[in-house]
Motif scaffolding. Structure first.
Motif, short mmCIF file in Angstrom:
data_model
loop_
_atom_site.label_atom_id
_atom_site.label_comp_id
_atom_site.label_asym_id
_atom_site.label_seq_id
_atom_site.Cartn_x
_atom_site.Cartn_y
_atom_site.Cartn_z
N GLY A 156 0.83 -1.21 0.00
CA GLY A 156 0.00 0.00 0.00
C GLY A 156 0.85 1.25 0.00
N PHE A 157 1.83 1.31 0.89
CA PHE A 157 2.72 2.49 0.94
C PHE A 157 3.45 2.67 -0.38
CE2 PHE A 157 2.39 3.04 5.56
CZ PHE A 157 2.58 4.41 5.68
N ILE A 158 3.97 1.58 -0.92
CA ILE A 158 4.73 1.68 -2.17
C ILE A 158 3.85 2.21 -3.30
CG2 ILE A 158 5.92 0.34 -3.97
CD1 ILE A 158 6.95 -1.51 -1.72
N GLN A 160 1.00 3.88 -3.14
CA GLN A 160 0.41 5.21 -2.96
C GLN A 160 1.40 6.33 -3.27
OE1 GLN A 160 -2.68 5.71 -2.68
NE2 GLN A 160 -3.38 3.68 -2.10
N THR A 161 2.71 5.98 -3.33
CA THR A 161 3.69 7.04 -3.61
C THR A 161 3.40 7.75 -4.92
OG1 THR A 161 5.14 5.44 -4.68
CG2 THR A 161 5.59 5.93 -2.37
N ASN A 163 0.68 8.76 -6.01
CA ASN A 163 -0.34 9.80 -5.85
C ASN A 163 0.16 11.04 -5.14
OD1 ASN A 163 -2.37 8.23 -7.09
ND2 ASN A 163 -2.62 7.08 -5.19
N ILE A 164 1.40 11.00 -4.66
CA ILE A 164 1.95 12.19 -4.01
C ILE A 164 2.42 13.14 -5.11
CG2 ILE A 164 3.74 13.05 -2.47
CD1 ILE A 164 3.77 10.21 -1.22
N LEU A 179 11.69 9.25 -2.47
CA LEU A 179 10.56 8.38 -2.12
C LEU A 179 11.07 7.06 -1.56
CD1 LEU A 179 8.09 8.84 -5.13
CD2 LEU A 179 7.81 9.71 -2.81
N LEU A 183 10.42 5.50 2.07
CA LEU A 183 9.82 4.18 2.26
C LEU A 183 10.69 3.30 3.15
CD1 LEU A 183 8.55 3.35 -1.35
CD2 LEU A 183 7.12 3.62 0.70
#
Lengths: 190, 190
Positions: A156-158, A160-161, A163-164, A179, A183
């Motif tokens: 999820g974290f990877i 969603q990057t 969308n930043i 990024l 992470l």
DNA sequence: CCCTAAAGTTACATAAGTGTAACTTTGGCA
DNA sequence: TGCCAAAGTTACACTTATGTAACTTTAGGG
């Protein structure tokens, strides 16, 4: 060939992608697409029975394209190598998540072909997920990942990057490096 | 009061929120909303001249609600206290980002009221951003944040956490704690 | 108790997307 | 050279959303 088509499948998919991203599922319709392709709306009905059939065909095309490249991740042997490759890939396909999400807007009771496409899409999604699980598994095996974080949170974290919103003044490489550092080691000063 | 309204403003906004989230901007229309409120479509035209006016009014309402709570962040003195509060708030308003994004789908040349609402919304957005900047500034002052990460990246990571699908088997508190740990120290085993 | 203003409904005109059938155009091939 | 099948267009019927005007209902105040 009886007559030359006014557009290629590739053009059709490119316009479809653009319209889906900018207008969404409900804002997407044959009139708009036909206009972009320089044909009348009716011409499109020779290829697809309705917009849901077109959209699901397009999503399959996108998914297969992404999956083909994702599978190349195995060419990298280390977790870090695979992470770099994955981040690059996610940025290349930055809109695919948004596109695949429109699947939930398709009304259930359409023609058979649509349901079939949706089913195939779900299979492809599972296939994709299994490759991502293997990537995480490699990271755990190399002891590069904190064991108590669940796979889903890490992925999820990877993902969603993407969308930043990127700072316009920074290069893509610099942004990607930062990024990755975020992470791996977080934002806290140590 | 001449006659009792069949619905409250709060009900109207709640249904509007739900419809905007599940149907999107293009899929949202007065017929749908009127049905949910148990009135005819025409009744809604007594309150709003068109759907864009309703939607922008609603977005203002949501933004003000969020902003009011965001400003409470100053009651916490430490960066970590503010971070906990912010994460909680983001989860409480998990759909607000999606809702505010629909602003980009509103066609530009509608009635005056709509444009005015959009302008006010932009002001509120700036106000919101300034509070978030102060939060980041506090973190930097306390030397709790790596100096080379830009504000936007840090805020981006924090706000995107809400889009990571939560594991159903984990409690909200546990999930939130893990997200916080991920944000602060990353996923890499040390 | 009945007048009034807000709330709501009905009815209509308009606009836009959907899907189909009958038609025309085009280009390869027998 | 003319057939024919795929590509495209035109025309139509149908459906759904939009906006407005004229009407009815409701509840409080004079």
């Amino acid at each position: 060939m009886a007559r030359e088509s006014k557009f290629t499948i590739d053009e059709l998919y490119t316009k479809t992608r653009s319209l889906l991203i900018h207008h969404g599922y409900d804002g997407f319709h044959f009139g708009l697409l036909a206009e972009r392709l320089g044909v009348t709306r009716s011409a499109l009905y020779k290829y697809y029975r309705n917009k849901d059939e077109l959209i699901t065909e397009f999503m399959l095309y996108e998914m297969e394209r992404f999956l083909r490249e994702l599978k190349q991740i195995d060419q990298y042997e280390t977790f870090e190598g695979q992470l770099d490759y994955l981040l690059e890939l996610i940025f290349k396909y930055s809109k695919i998540h948004q596109i695949l999400l429109t699947i939930f807007r398709i009304p259930p009771s359409t023609h058979e072909k649509v349901q079939e496409n949706i089913n195939i899409l779900e299979e492809k999604h599972l296939d994709m997920y299994s490759h991502l699980k293997r990537f995480i598994h490699l990271g755990r095996k190399e002891k590069k990942l904190k064991p108590h974080f669940p796979d889903e949170m890490i992925l999820g974290f990877i993902f969603q990057t993407v969308n930043i919103p990127k700072q316009p003044d920074l290069s893509s490489e610099k942004w990607c490096d930062m990024l990755k550092e975020f992470l791996l080691r977080g934002m806290e000063e140590t």
